[in-house]
Design a protein around this motif. Structure first.
Motif, PDB file in Angstrom:
ATOM      1  N   ARG A 149      -4.885   8.430  -9.121  1.00 56.55           N
ATOM      2  CA  ARG A 149      -4.718   7.802  -7.817  1.00 56.55           C
ATOM      3  C   ARG A 149      -5.069   8.724  -6.657  1.00 56.55           C
ATOM      4  NH1 ARG A 149      -6.002   3.523  -7.643  1.00 56.55           N
ATOM      5  NH2 ARG A 149      -4.967   3.222  -5.619  1.00 56.55           N
ATOM      6  N   SER A 150      -5.552   9.908  -6.982  1.00 55.34           N
ATOM      7  CA  SER A 150      -6.014  10.830  -5.940  1.00 55.34           C
ATOM      8  C   SER A 150      -6.911  11.860  -6.604  1.00 55.34           C
ATOM      9  CB  SER A 150      -4.844  11.522  -5.237  1.00 55.34           C
ATOM     10  OG  SER A 150      -4.196  12.425  -6.120  1.00 55.34           O
TER      11      SER A 150
ATOM     12  N   SER B 108     -18.602   5.058   0.370  1.00 51.04           N
ATOM     13  CA  SER B 108     -17.804   3.839   0.257  1.00 51.04           C
ATOM     14  C   SER B 108     -18.467   2.695   1.020  1.00 51.04           C
ATOM     15  CB  SER B 108     -16.389   4.061   0.815  1.00 51.04           C
ATOM     16  OG  SER B 108     -15.649   4.935   0.000  1.00 51.04           O
TER      17      SER B 108
ATOM     18  N   ARG C 265     -11.845  -2.869   5.238  1.00 56.73           N
ATOM     19  CA  ARG C 265     -11.298  -2.648   3.901  1.00 56.73           C
ATOM     20  C   ARG C 265     -12.400  -2.188   2.937  1.00 56.73           C
ATOM     21  NH1 ARG C 265      -6.643  -4.110   1.392  1.00 56.73           N
ATOM     22  NH2 ARG C 265      -6.062  -5.484   3.130  1.00 56.73           N
TER      23      ARG C 265
ATOM     24  N   ARG D 134      -9.993   4.920  -3.675  1.00 62.79           N
ATOM     25  CA  ARG D 134     -10.146   4.515  -2.271  1.00 62.79           C
ATOM     26  C   ARG D 134     -10.323   3.005  -2.136  1.00 62.79           C
ATOM     27  NH1 ARG D 134      -9.480   6.120   2.411  1.00 62.79           N
ATOM     28  NH2 ARG D 134     -11.551   6.501   3.283  1.00 62.79           N
TER      29      ARG D 134
ATOM     30  N   ASP E 274      -8.297   0.569   0.260  1.00 61.92           N
ATOM     31  CA  ASP E 274      -7.832   1.276   1.448  1.00 61.92           C
ATOM     32  C   ASP E 274      -8.548   0.753   2.691  1.00 61.92           C
ATOM     33  OD1 ASP E 274      -6.234   2.804  -0.137  1.00 61.92           O
ATOM     34  OD2 ASP E 274      -7.351   4.669   0.113  1.00 61.92           O
TER      35      ASP E 274
ATOM     36  N   SER F 278      -9.308   6.510   8.918  1.00 61.96           N
ATOM     37  CA  SER F 278      -8.171   6.651   8.028  1.00 61.96           C
ATOM     38  C   SER F 278      -8.657   7.143   6.673  1.00 61.96           C
ATOM     39  CB  SER F 278      -7.444   5.315   7.856  1.00 61.96           C
ATOM     40  OG  SER F 278      -6.929   4.866   9.092  1.00 61.96           O
ATOM     41  N   ASP F 279      -7.866   8.023   6.046  1.00 60.65           N
ATOM     42  CA  ASP F 279      -8.284   8.608   4.776  1.00 60.65           C
ATOM     43  C   ASP F 279      -7.040   9.041   4.021  1.00 60.65           C
ATOM     44  OD1 ASP F 279      -9.866   9.699   2.743  1.00 60.65           O
ATOM     45  OD2 ASP F 279     -11.273  10.599   4.157  1.00 60.65           O
ATOM     46  N   ILE F 280      -7.258   9.648   2.861  1.00 61.30           N
ATOM     47  CA  ILE F 280      -6.184  10.298   2.111  1.00 61.30           C
ATOM     48  C   ILE F 280      -6.630  11.713   1.785  1.00 61.30           C
ATOM     49  CG2 ILE F 280      -5.176   8.203   1.145  1.00 61.30           C
ATOM     50  CD1 ILE F 280      -6.754   8.754  -1.433  1.00 61.30           C
TER      51      ILE F 280
ATOM     52  N   GLY G 154      -3.442  12.395  -2.152  1.00 64.08           N
ATOM     53  CA  GLY G 154      -3.227  10.974  -1.932  1.00 64.08           C
ATOM     54  C   GLY G 154      -2.391  10.633  -0.715  1.00 64.08           C
TER      55      GLY G 154
ATOM     56  N   PRO H  65      -1.698   9.916   3.265  1.00 62.74           N
ATOM     57  CA  PRO H  65      -2.511   9.402   4.372  1.00 62.74           C
ATOM     58  C   PRO H  65      -2.814  10.497   5.396  1.00 62.74           C
ATOM     59  CG  PRO H  65      -0.657   7.946   3.916  1.00 62.74           C
ATOM     60  CD  PRO H  65      -0.405   9.205   3.139  1.00 62.74           C
TER      61      PRO H  65
END
Length: 258
Positions: A56-57, A196, A206, A215, A218, A231-233, A237, A239
């Motif tokens: 997840r990251s 992306s 989105r 991602r 997100d 916006s990112d991570i 993971g 924010p």
């Protein structure tokens, strides 16, 4: 359509339906999309099947995960016209540069298909014309904190975002560099970049497809201005907001940025 007519492809989302190379079976299943703005473009290339990465990251990925992520490709930059052909320069790229410029001649086959013939390599690609729009926003960016390059394009309700590494890579193929990185954090840094694509259809930016599968879903939520934010991570993971210097502004405006 000829290279001299490059502007006729502005504001278009293309989807690849064919890649043919001498001595190889035609590829009709890879998921490839190209979003062309006024002068900037972004290209995302993924295998036919979803990449099997459950992390997840980036900070939770294993070497095997990173090698799977490296089976994808993507790049973004400026489209240049050279009279008889066009060139896709690469400001952001997932893989190290190849031996030749990425260049091709474009030919309109019918109302829905563009053919691309390689200039320095022998290949043929067919691109289906998807959504088109004269409503275009595009930004050439530099991360204020890290200096990493970035590109953001919106064409109608489609958008593409590219974030490069803090240090570009070249030399050996990416999978070899990942295996030889020495440490897992160093290997992860080799994939600390992103291509992306997404949609603004519901008023939200989105992400629907990405070289970083965690991602997907997100929000990018760019806030434009002299300093643009997204916006990112982070690698764990969490924010974060990235702040970008706009390199496409006149030099007098860039000097006044914080």
């Amino acid at each position: 359509m000829t290279a001299a007519d490059t502007l006729t492809i502005s504001g278009t989302r293309f989807e690849r339906t064919l890649l043919a190379r001498p001595g190889a079976a035609p590829d009709t299943t890879s998921r490839v999309v190209w979003l062309q703005g006024a002068s900037l473009y972004c290209d995302l290339r993924r295998p036919a099947a979803e990449v099997p990465v459950q992390a997840r990251s980036l900070g939770a990925t294993s070497i095997d995960d990173l090698l799977v992520l490296a089976t994808q490709d993507g790049f973004a930059g400026r489209l240049l016209s050279h009279g008889g052909h066009v060139e896709w320069t690469r400001t952001v790229a997932i893989h190290p540069p190849g031996p030749h410029p990425d260049a091709g001649s474009l030919e309109l086959l019918d109302a829905t298909t563009v053919a691309e013939h390689g200039v320095f390599e022998d290949y043929l690609e067919h691109w289906r014309i998807g959504a088109t729009s004269s409503s275009i926003d595009e930004y050439l960016l530099e991360d204020i904190e890290t200096g990493a390059p970035g590109i953001l394009i919106r064409v109608g309700e489609d958008f593409a975002f590219a974030r490069g590494r803090t240090r570009p890579i070249d030399g050996a193929p990416l999978h070899e560099q990942i295996r030889g990185a020495g440490t897992l954090p160093a290997a992860r840094e080799l994939m600390n970049c992103e291509i992306s694509f997404g949609s603004t259809g519901l008023g939200e930016w989105r992400i629907t497809a990405s070289t970083l599968p965690f991602r997907v879903g997100d929000m990018l939520d760019p806030v434009p201005g002299e300093i643009l934010s997204t916006s990112d991570i982070d690698v764990d993971g969490r924010p974060v907001m990235r702040r970008w210097r706009r390199l496409d502004l006149p030099e007098t405006e860039q000097k006044g940025m914080a």
